[in-house]
Write a protein that holds these residues in place. Structure first.
Motif, PDB file in Angstrom:
ATOM      1  N   VAL A 149      -1.315   5.269  -5.524  1.00  0.00           N
ATOM      2  CA  VAL A 149       0.109   5.608  -5.475  1.00  0.00           C
ATOM      3  C   VAL A 149       0.458   6.207  -4.122  1.00  0.00           C
ATOM      4  CG1 VAL A 149       1.884   7.121  -6.416  1.00  0.00           C
ATOM      5  CG2 VAL A 149       0.363   5.910  -7.962  1.00  0.00           C
ATOM      6  N   GLU A 150      -0.374   7.139  -3.676  1.00  0.00           N
ATOM      7  CA  GLU A 150      -0.102   7.782  -2.386  1.00  0.00           C
ATOM      8  C   GLU A 150      -0.087   6.759  -1.264  1.00  0.00           C
ATOM      9  OE1 GLU A 150      -2.557  10.413   0.706  1.00  0.00           O
ATOM     10  OE2 GLU A 150      -2.473  11.245  -1.307  1.00  0.00           O
ATOM     11  N   SER A 151      -1.061   5.858  -1.269  1.00  0.00           N
ATOM     12  CA  SER A 151      -1.145   4.856  -0.214  1.00  0.00           C
ATOM     13  C   SER A 151       0.078   3.961  -0.218  1.00  0.00           C
ATOM     14  CB  SER A 151      -2.410   4.011  -0.408  1.00  0.00           C
ATOM     15  OG  SER A 151      -3.565   4.807  -0.364  1.00  0.00           O
ATOM     16  N   LEU A 152       0.476   3.527  -1.409  1.00  0.00           N
ATOM     17  CA  LEU A 152       1.633   2.637  -1.502  1.00  0.00           C
ATOM     18  C   LEU A 152       2.910   3.345  -1.072  1.00  0.00           C
ATOM     19  CD1 LEU A 152       2.928  -0.035  -2.441  1.00  0.00           C
ATOM     20  CD2 LEU A 152       3.124   0.976  -4.726  1.00  0.00           C
ATOM     21  N   GLU A 153       3.160   4.538  -1.611  1.00  0.00           N
ATOM     22  CA  GLU A 153       4.418   5.222  -1.355  1.00  0.00           C
ATOM     23  C   GLU A 153       4.515   5.781   0.069  1.00  0.00           C
ATOM     24  OE1 GLU A 153       6.892   4.970  -3.234  1.00  0.00           O
ATOM     25  OE2 GLU A 153       5.936   4.184  -5.040  1.00  0.00           O
ATOM     26  N   SER A 211      11.395  12.663 -13.618  1.00  0.00           N
ATOM     27  CA  SER A 211      12.541  11.809 -13.311  1.00  0.00           C
ATOM     28  C   SER A 211      12.834  11.794 -11.811  1.00  0.00           C
ATOM     29  CB  SER A 211      13.779  12.265 -14.085  1.00  0.00           C
ATOM     30  OG  SER A 211      14.247  13.514 -13.609  1.00  0.00           O
ATOM     31  N   ARG A 212      12.253  12.735 -11.066  1.00  0.00           N
ATOM     32  CA  ARG A 212      12.419  12.789  -9.618  1.00  0.00           C
ATOM     33  C   ARG A 212      11.223  12.187  -8.876  1.00  0.00           C
ATOM     34  NH1 ARG A 212      17.655  13.224  -8.418  1.00  0.00           N
ATOM     35  NH2 ARG A 212      18.660  14.709  -9.818  1.00  0.00           N
ATOM     36  N   ALA A 213      10.274  11.678  -9.628  1.00  0.00           N
ATOM     37  CA  ALA A 213       9.080  11.086  -9.019  1.00  0.00           C
ATOM     38  C   ALA A 213       9.251   9.582  -8.887  1.00  0.00           C
ATOM     39  CB  ALA A 213       7.860  11.391  -9.871  1.00  0.00           C
ATOM     40  N   GLU A 214       8.477   8.985  -8.010  1.00  0.00           N
ATOM     41  CA  GLU A 214       8.470   7.539  -7.920  1.00  0.00           C
ATOM     42  C   GLU A 214       7.934   6.953  -9.228  1.00  0.00           C
ATOM     43  OE1 GLU A 214       7.689   9.548  -5.522  1.00  0.00           O
ATOM     44  OE2 GLU A 214       9.157   8.940  -4.008  1.00  0.00           O
ATOM     45  N   LEU A 215       8.488   5.833  -9.630  1.00  0.00           N
ATOM     46  CA  LEU A 215       8.098   5.215 -10.894  1.00  0.00           C
ATOM     47  C   LEU A 215       6.614   4.879 -10.907  1.00  0.00           C
ATOM     48  CD1 LEU A 215       8.890   4.139 -13.654  1.00  0.00           C
ATOM     49  CD2 LEU A 215       9.627   2.009 -12.554  1.00  0.00           C
ATOM     50  N   LEU A 247       3.719   5.524 -13.801  1.00  0.00           N
ATOM     51  CA  LEU A 247       2.934   4.414 -14.335  1.00  0.00           C
ATOM     52  C   LEU A 247       1.449   4.595 -14.018  1.00  0.00           C
ATOM     53  CD1 LEU A 247       5.280   1.439 -13.382  1.00  0.00           C
ATOM     54  CD2 LEU A 247       4.981   2.476 -15.641  1.00  0.00           C
ATOM     55  N   GLY A 248       1.161   5.024 -12.787  1.00  0.00           N
ATOM     56  CA  GLY A 248      -0.234   5.223 -12.401  1.00  0.00           C
ATOM     57  C   GLY A 248      -0.892   6.323 -13.198  1.00  0.00           C
ATOM     58  N   SER A 249      -0.151   7.414 -13.442  1.00  0.00           N
ATOM     59  CA  SER A 249      -0.709   8.535 -14.204  1.00  0.00           C
ATOM     60  C   SER A 249      -0.933   8.150 -15.660  1.00  0.00           C
ATOM     61  CB  SER A 249       0.230   9.739 -14.117  1.00  0.00           C
ATOM     62  OG  SER A 249       0.390  10.154 -12.786  1.00  0.00           O
ATOM     63  N   ALA A 250      -0.016   7.351 -16.220  1.00  0.00           N
ATOM     64  CA  ALA A 250      -0.087   7.019 -17.640  1.00  0.00           C
ATOM     65  C   ALA A 250      -1.056   5.876 -17.941  1.00  0.00           C
ATOM     66  CB  ALA A 250       1.305   6.661 -18.156  1.00  0.00           C
ATOM     67  N   PHE A 257       2.681  -0.980  -9.039  1.00  0.00           N
ATOM     68  CA  PHE A 257       3.234  -2.276  -8.670  1.00  0.00           C
ATOM     69  C   PHE A 257       3.932  -2.172  -7.312  1.00  0.00           C
ATOM     70  CE2 PHE A 257       3.160  -1.855 -13.256  1.00  0.00           C
ATOM     71  CZ  PHE A 257       2.489  -3.008 -13.645  1.00  0.00           C
ATOM     72  N   PRO A 258       3.464  -2.928  -6.314  1.00  0.00           N
ATOM     73  CA  PRO A 258       4.053  -2.848  -4.975  1.00  0.00           C
ATOM     74  C   PRO A 258       5.557  -3.084  -4.953  1.00  0.00           C
ATOM     75  CG  PRO A 258       1.976  -4.035  -4.903  1.00  0.00           C
ATOM     76  CD  PRO A 258       2.286  -3.816  -6.348  1.00  0.00           C
TER      77      PRO A 258
END
Length: 438
Positions: free
Chosen positions: A51-55, A281-285, A289-292, A297-298
């Motif tokens: 997630v960190e790398s993508l965002e 709700s303030r986090a990237e989707l 998804l990654g946490s759950a 998804f790029p």
């Protein structure tokens, strides 16, 4: 002619930046970032790192995967990425209280520690940290505040996720940088030190600073020093609680960061409990998804989560009981872990009462498995003769003080607050002490 640098820094995270910031300006410096592109499958990189790398807009570097000895445990990773986890997960830059652990063996006084913390903070734009005074029903000693966050660079106060990486890129652009990873260190034929890179090339220097992260540093030393049996380090793996009833708090804050609040118990100049309250709700989707599910998804990069994501507020809780031990095998590719203290946790009970006083209800909580807390510290190496040495004690014997670790590995103890700033301050202090000796 082969260039021999005055200093070689191995790593490209917060402690590498802190190391670089304290080195003499007239030194010739090489940085081995280890951030060469990774060709691994997504499953070979931890969801947090993916997630960190993508965002943050960069590929993860080559990850040193550490497999668990227990079949039900998850793998650990020594992932090289410019900026480290501070790009996304380690954005809290907070100093410790006077009676918290801040490495009194390294810093002569608490004032010296605070000075080095200030020198680090001066490299960035930092926001937050103010107490939230609209609620007075908290138990005695508890403080609710908006988190103190790394929010930007000096040139771009709103850089956000790019702040740590951009600051490191700017600091290193006037030096020689190698994107390859370091595989081992040896004494060169000219009595200098050689860093052997993943493409077979060699970089030579008079002094080497290891800031590759605790796992990366451990793996590199185990590849370089003979007579080692294993390595061990500590992790501060928090409880994860799932809470409802805090939605009104989320609406009353100034910042819109997904890290909404910190809740601390301060007693006699010491932080006894530290908790982070998140507004998903303030986090990237992709974070949700990654946490759950472990899936990202790029095409969803930069997309915020829907408001329904804040129905349940995740709360991470660090207490004095939530420390863990991690042990690496001889090759640094397999690990075992254990919890330091499994007795009933008084700190957890206190923070539960504080959350209740804020109107919240904890529906479920569980302890993060050892090794997955990412608050690594206290790296120790076990010799074949059974002797256990801290990382810099070993390196002093092996290299006569010419190879020095300057990342969180050197912190024998950490407080309950995130330790990024303390580790960076320690790196600066180490550099200044060794340069004074030279």
């Amino acid at each position: 002619m082969t260039t021999c640098f005055d200093s070689i820094i191995i790593g490209a995270g917060p402690c590498a930046l802190a190391t670089l910031s304290a080195l003499p300006s007239n030194h010739s410096i090489a940085i081995i970032s280890g951030s060469e592109p990774s060709f691994q499958s997504p499953g070979d990189v931890h969801p947090k790192i993916r997630v960190e790398s993508l965002e943050s807009g960069q590929q993860p570097g080559v990850a040193g995967r550490v497999e668990p000895l227990a079949s039900k445990s998850k793998a650990l990773y020594a992932t090289a990425i410019t900026g480290g986890l501070a790009n996304y997960w380690g954005q809290q830059l907070i100093h410790n209280e006077a009676n918290d652990p801040y490495d009194t063996n390294l810093f002569k006084t608490y004032s010296e520690y605070l000075n080095e913390c200030s020198a680090i903070a001066d490299l960035f734009t930092i926001t937050g940290g103010d107490a939230y005074h609209k609620r007075s029903s908290l138990p005695d000693g508890f403080v609710l505040r908006e988190p103190k966050l790394l929010s930007g660079t000096l040139n771009d106060p709103k850089a956000g996720l790019k702040a740590m990486r951009a600051t490191i890129d700017d600091a290193t652009k006037s030096h020689t940088c190698f994107q390859l990873r370091a595989e081992r260190i040896s004494r060169s034929e000219t009595n200098m030190w050689s860093v052997h890179l993943s493409d077979g090339s060699i970089v030579t220097g008079r002094k080497i600073w290891l800031a590759a992260g605790v796992i990366g540093t451990a793996q590199l030393i185990m590849n370089s020093v003979n007579g080692l049996l294993s390595a061990s380090f500590k992790d501060h793996a928090p409880y994860m609680a799932y809470v409802s009833g805090l939605k009104y708090l989320l609406k009353g804050r100034v910042s819109q960061h997904f890290n909404a609040y910190t809740l601390e118990l301060i007693e006699k100049g010491r932080c006894e409990v530290f908790a982070s309250i998140y507004d998903m709700s303030r986090a990237e989707l992709n974070l949700v998804l990654g946490s759950a599910s472990g899936m990202i998804f790029p095409f969803l990069r930069g997309v915020r989560s829907p408001s329904i994501a804040s129905l349940i507020q995740p709360v991470q809780i660090w207490t004095s009981n939530s420390f863990s031990n991690v042990k690496l095998d001889l090759k640094g590719t397999r690990y075992s872990s254990s919890k330091v203290d499994v007795t009933p946790d008084d700190g957890l009970e206190k923070v539960t009462a504080a959350i209740t006083s804020l109107g919240g209800k904890i529906w479920h909580h569980s302890r993060t498995p050892a090794g997955l807390g990412f608050h690594y510290h206290d790296l120790q190496m076990k010799l074949e003769n059974g002797q256990l040495l801290s990382i810099n004690s070993l390196l002093k014997q092996w290299s006569n003080g010419e190879v020095i670790c300057s990342d969180a590995s050197v912190l024998r103890e950490i407080g309950l607050r995130p330790h990024t700033l303390t580790a960076m301050a320690a790196a600066r202090c180490l550099v200044k002490q060794h340069c004074a000796i030279d």
